[in-house]
Scaffold this motif. Structure first.
Motif: not given
Length: 78
Positions: A29-31, A33-36, A64-66
């Motif tokens: 929700k904050t950053y 979707s991705g493979r966290w 892609g988010i870091g």
């Protein structure tokens, strides 16, 4: 406690991936979707008071988010 990472983080290990992370919905929700992944490693940090020390760091990361929400877990040496 605020700090700055000096140099590289070494001995990186994955702690949890995807739905194994308790806070994965909040991260999405904050950053976005991705493979966290939740990771840990050791690095040299400088604290606000100027002290330089080795610490174990934990953080969340997705492609892609870091790196997000880097935390000090333990101070290893001063």
């Amino acid at each position: 406690m605020r700090f700055e990472i000096i140099g590289n983080i070494i001995n990186i290990e994955t702690i949890a991936v995807g739905s194994s992370i308790r806070e994965v919905e909040r991260l999405r929700k904050t950053y976005g979707s991705g493979r966290w992944r939740k990771l840990k490693g050791t690095g040299t940090i400088q604290l606000d008071d100027g002290t330089i020390c080795e610490a174990e760091l934990h953080w969340y990361e997705a492609h892609g988010i870091g790196k997000k929400e880097i935390k000090i877990k333990f101070i290893l040496s001063e």
